[in-house]
Design an enzyme around this catalytic site. Structure first.
Site, short mmCIF file in Angstrom:
data_model
loop_
_atom_site.label_atom_id
_atom_site.label_comp_id
_atom_site.label_asym_id
_atom_site.label_seq_id
_atom_site.Cartn_x
_atom_site.Cartn_y
_atom_site.Cartn_z
N ARG A 172 0.80 -1.22 0.00
CA ARG A 172 0.00 0.00 0.00
C ARG A 172 0.84 1.29 0.00
NH1 ARG A 172 -2.20 -1.84 5.58
NH2 ARG A 172 -1.09 -0.55 7.09
N ARG A 176 6.74 6.31 -6.69
CA ARG A 176 6.41 7.21 -7.81
C ARG A 176 7.64 7.77 -8.49
NH1 ARG A 176 3.13 10.47 -4.10
NH2 ARG A 176 1.12 9.42 -3.99
N ARG A 249 -1.83 -5.58 17.46
CA ARG A 249 -0.59 -4.86 17.73
C ARG A 249 -1.03 -3.59 18.46
NH1 ARG A 249 4.30 -5.81 18.89
NH2 ARG A 249 5.76 -4.24 18.18
N ARG A 280 7.49 7.02 15.08
CA ARG A 280 7.34 8.35 14.50
C ARG A 280 7.06 9.39 15.57
NH1 ARG A 280 1.88 6.91 10.92
NH2 ARG A 280 0.64 6.17 12.64
N GLU A 300 5.37 7.84 19.11
CA GLU A 300 4.52 6.66 19.00
C GLU A 300 5.38 5.40 19.12
OE1 GLU A 300 1.52 7.32 15.93
OE2 GLU A 300 1.72 5.21 15.40
N TYR A 348 -8.75 -3.94 9.65
CA TYR A 348 -8.22 -2.58 9.60
C TYR A 348 -9.07 -1.76 8.65
CZ TYR A 348 -5.61 1.59 9.37
OH TYR A 348 -5.29 2.92 9.45
N ASP A 350 -9.87 2.18 7.31
CA ASP A 350 -9.62 3.62 7.35
C ASP A 350 -10.94 4.31 7.68
OD1 ASP A 350 -6.93 4.25 7.00
OD2 ASP A 350 -7.01 3.86 4.86
P1 FAD Z 1 -13.38 2.85 17.33
O1 FAD Z 1 -12.94 4.20 16.95
O2 FAD Z 1 -12.39 1.98 18.02
O3 FAD Z 1 -14.71 2.96 18.21
C1 FAD Z 1 -15.21 1.89 18.98
C2 FAD Z 1 -15.75 2.46 20.26
O4 FAD Z 1 -16.44 1.42 20.99
C3 FAD Z 1 -14.67 2.98 21.20
O5 FAD Z 1 -14.92 4.32 21.55
C4 FAD Z 1 -14.75 2.06 22.42
O6 FAD Z 1 -14.47 2.73 23.63
C5 FAD Z 1 -16.19 1.60 22.36
N1 FAD Z 1 -16.42 0.31 23.04
C6 FAD Z 1 -15.77 -0.85 22.84
N2 FAD Z 1 -16.25 -1.80 23.65
C7 FAD Z 1 -17.25 -1.24 24.38
C8 FAD Z 1 -18.13 -1.71 25.38
N3 FAD Z 1 -18.07 -2.97 25.83
N4 FAD Z 1 -19.03 -0.85 25.92
C9 FAD Z 1 -19.08 0.44 25.51
N5 FAD Z 1 -18.27 0.94 24.55
C10 FAD Z 1 -17.37 0.12 23.99
N6 FAD Z 1 -7.87 6.08 9.35
C11 FAD Z 1 -7.74 6.99 8.34
O7 FAD Z 1 -8.62 7.09 7.48
N7 FAD Z 1 -6.64 7.81 8.27
C12 FAD Z 1 -5.62 7.76 9.17
O8 FAD Z 1 -4.64 8.52 9.07
C13 FAD Z 1 -5.72 6.81 10.24
N8 FAD Z 1 -4.74 6.72 11.15
C14 FAD Z 1 -4.86 5.77 12.14
C15 FAD Z 1 -3.80 5.69 13.05
C16 FAD Z 1 -3.86 4.75 14.07
C17 FAD Z 1 -2.74 4.66 15.05
C18 FAD Z 1 -4.97 3.86 14.13
C19 FAD Z 1 -5.03 2.80 15.20
C20 FAD Z 1 -6.03 3.95 13.25
C21 FAD Z 1 -5.97 4.92 12.23
N9 FAD Z 1 -7.02 5.06 11.31
C22 FAD Z 1 -6.90 5.97 10.29
C23 FAD Z 1 -8.25 4.22 11.39
C24 FAD Z 1 -9.39 4.86 12.22
O9 FAD Z 1 -8.96 5.06 13.54
C25 FAD Z 1 -10.61 3.89 12.19
O10 FAD Z 1 -11.08 3.76 10.87
C26 FAD Z 1 -11.83 4.32 13.04
O11 FAD Z 1 -11.47 4.91 14.26
C27 FAD Z 1 -12.71 3.11 13.31
O12 FAD Z 1 -13.91 3.48 13.97
P2 FAD Z 1 -14.75 2.40 14.79
O13 FAD Z 1 -16.00 3.08 15.21
O14 FAD Z 1 -14.86 1.14 14.01
O15 FAD Z 1 -13.83 2.02 16.04
N1 UDP Z 2 6.60 1.58 6.22
C1 UDP Z 2 7.97 1.61 6.20
N2 UDP Z 2 8.62 2.79 6.40
C2 UDP Z 2 7.96 3.95 6.62
C3 UDP Z 2 6.54 3.93 6.63
C4 UDP Z 2 5.89 2.72 6.44
O1 UDP Z 2 8.59 0.58 6.02
O2 UDP Z 2 8.61 5.00 6.80
C5 UDP Z 2 5.93 0.28 6.02
C6 UDP Z 2 5.59 -0.43 7.34
O3 UDP Z 2 5.75 -1.83 7.13
C7 UDP Z 2 4.13 -0.11 7.53
C8 UDP Z 2 3.62 -0.12 6.09
O4 UDP Z 2 4.70 0.45 5.33
O5 UDP Z 2 3.49 -1.08 8.34
C9 UDP Z 2 2.37 0.68 5.87
O6 UDP Z 2 2.60 2.01 6.21
P1 UDP Z 2 1.45 3.00 6.63
O7 UDP Z 2 2.02 4.35 6.78
O8 UDP Z 2 0.30 2.77 5.72
O9 UDP Z 2 1.13 2.46 8.08
P2 UDP Z 2 -0.01 2.87 9.09
O10 UDP Z 2 -0.58 4.18 8.67
O11 UDP Z 2 -0.96 1.72 8.97
O12 UDP Z 2 0.70 2.93 10.40
#
Ligand code: FAD
Ligand code: UDP
Length: 372
Positions: A172, A176, A249, A280, A300, A348, A350
């Site tokens: 992913r 480029r 994770r 990062r 992080e 996973y 977005d």
């Molecule tokens: P969640 O946001 O996890 O919501 C679930 C909710 O349920 C939580 O608030 C939790 O407290 C609640 N819950 C769980 N169990 C119970 C229970 N028993 N009782 C009451 N409440 C409960 N997406 C992007 O598009 N761009 C990004 O740059 C991006 N960056 C990310 C970076 C990280 C580090 C991570 C982990 C994710 C990232 N994402 C990103 C993905 C994004 O966070 C998710 O798509 C989105 O938050 C999912 O929403 P959700 O409602 O499924 O889950």
């Molecule tokens: N990755 C890497 N170097 C970087 C950034 C990303 O090797 O500087 C790799 C790493 O394996 C990561 C994957 O590319 O798990 C996907 O990156 P992305 O930024 O999409 O990760 P996320 O936003 O899911 O943390």
């Protein structure tokens, strides 16, 4: 008749979108969340006038005009484009891998020169069918980029050797042959002005919300309140871990306030060498072009997940996927419960995908309506 049509468990993007969509159709929802705030993982905490992405950096991007129009009902988006910088032993490189990166690595100035450099490295390796992430990365970009920008970061992030990880993870990342540092290929991208809470507040406007409330602590009570439950928590917890826990994770975030206006000059700097324990540093003000005299950064740290910790990235290996299928079969027979979102689907997602999934689900359940 029960007090609500739906008790929605989880005030993250899935739960909030579902509740909004149900309310638009005249259905009564109660949303609960065990956390002290709504928004799930997109929650932003405002400190020193800066929106801190509390559970990790979130950049909204999508190719879907319908989803883009939908989120724009609740917030305006700024023109932020994600363009992370990689720091490898003090050397700086642009990401994703593009003509700027190739120039910084090798001094190549044209696409042909850069392509030649990569081809020379790739062909020397003789990898016909990549079987894992290491081979896939080497076959795509050659040895230099793999060693400096991929290996250390990936092995920290996943806590496993790159050769023990599936190849798809690296596919992913764009490669480029243009001078383009945009991390995403999508048509629409930005950060909601006012932070993600603005979107969540808009979705939940006029809907009853109870925080610090755990569904699993009192299931019977919530079933007595709602005709149906929408469950967005972890699926293994719902079924009392009958087939064992699904692995994730995890991450540890170290937030720090610094009394200076600009720490690193970019929202995201990746540390790609193995010896630095974090992956990062995020400097939140740059997501919104902040001009405050002060700044907040977040380091992080990837972490091995243990039951009880926050679940971030599902580890979708063969064993976990099989285990999930067992839970999914049980879920299909729960007539009064709708399962959705990243934890209940062990997937996973977005942000645009999870919104799309909630809208699709409500459309299937209640039929077409004008808004989505
Ligand atoms: P969640 O946001 O996890 O919501 C679930 C909710 O349920 C939580 O608030 C939790 O407290 C609640 N819950 C769980 N169990 C119970 C229970 N028993 N009782 C009451 N409440 C409960 N997406 C992007 O598009 N761009 C990004 O740059 C991006 N960056 C990310 C970076 C990280 C580090 C991570 C982990 C994710 C990232 N994402 C990103 C993905 C994004 O966070 C998710 O798509 C989105 O938050 C999912 O929403 P959700 O409602 O499924 O889950
Ligand atoms: N990755 C890497 N170097 C970087 C950034 C990303 O090797 O500087 C790799 C790493 O394996 C990561 C994957 O590319 O798990 C996907 O990156 P992305 O930024 O999409 O990760 P996320 O936003 O899911 O943390």
């Amino acid at each position: 008749m029960k007090a609500y049509d739906f008790v929605v468990v989880g005030a993250g993007l899935f739960g909030a979108t579902f509740a909004y969509s149900a309310k638009q159709r005249g259905l009564r929802c109660l949303v609960i969340d065990r956390r002290a705030h709504s928004g799930g993982n997109v929650f932003c905490k405002r400190e020193h006038g800066i929106n801190i992405h509390y559970y990790g950096a979130h950049i909204f991007h999508t190719n879907d005009k319908g989803i883009w129009d939908f989120v724009n009902r609740f917030a305006s988006f700024n023109r932020y484009t994600n363009a992370p910088v990689a720091n490898y032993k003090g050397e700086l490189y642009n990401l994703p891998f593009n003509m700027n990166t190739f120039y910084q690595l090798w001094g190549t100035k044209t696409p042909a020169e850069a392509q030649q450099k990569i081809n020379d490295q790739v062909s020397a390796l003789h990898i016909a069918h990549p079987r894992n992430l290491e081979e896939q990365a080497l076959a795509l970009v050659g040895t230099d980029i793999y060693e400096k920008l991929i290996k250390g970061y990936t092995e920290k992030q996943w806590g496993r050797k790159a050769r023990d990880l599936p190849a798809f993870i690296i596919k992913r990342l764009p490669v480029r042959f243009t001078f383009d540092n945009n991390y995403f290929n999508d048509l629409y991208q930005g950060i909601p002005i006012g932070g993600y809470n603005t979107i969540i507040d808009g979705l939940l406007d006029g809907i009853e919300l109870r925080l610090n409330t755990d569904y699993l602590q009192d299931r019977d009570y919530f079933h007595s309140l709602g005709e149906k439950i929408v469950y967005t928590g972890s699926i293994d917890a719902y079924f009392n871990y009958r087939f064992g826990p699904l692995e994730y994770r995890s991450l540890r975030f170290e937030h720090e306030h610094l009394d200076l206006p600009n720490y690193q000059g970019n929202a995201v700097v990746n540390y790609t060498e193995a010896d630095i324990p974090f992956t990062r540093i995020i400097e939140h003000k740059h997501f919104e072009f902040g001009t405050q005299g002060t700044t907040v950064i977040t380091r992080e740290y990837p972490a091995e997940w243990k039951p009880g910790m926050e679940q971030y990235y599902p580890v979708n290996n063969e064993e976990n996927n099989q285990r999930f299928l067992h839970y999914q079969r049980l879920a299909a027979s729960e007539n009064d419960v709708v399962f959705g979102g990243r934890l209940a689907e062990y997937k996973y997602y977005d942000m645009h995908q999870v919104i799309g999934s909630a809208l699709a689900k409500t459309k299937r359940m209640f039929g077409e309506m004008t808004m989505a």
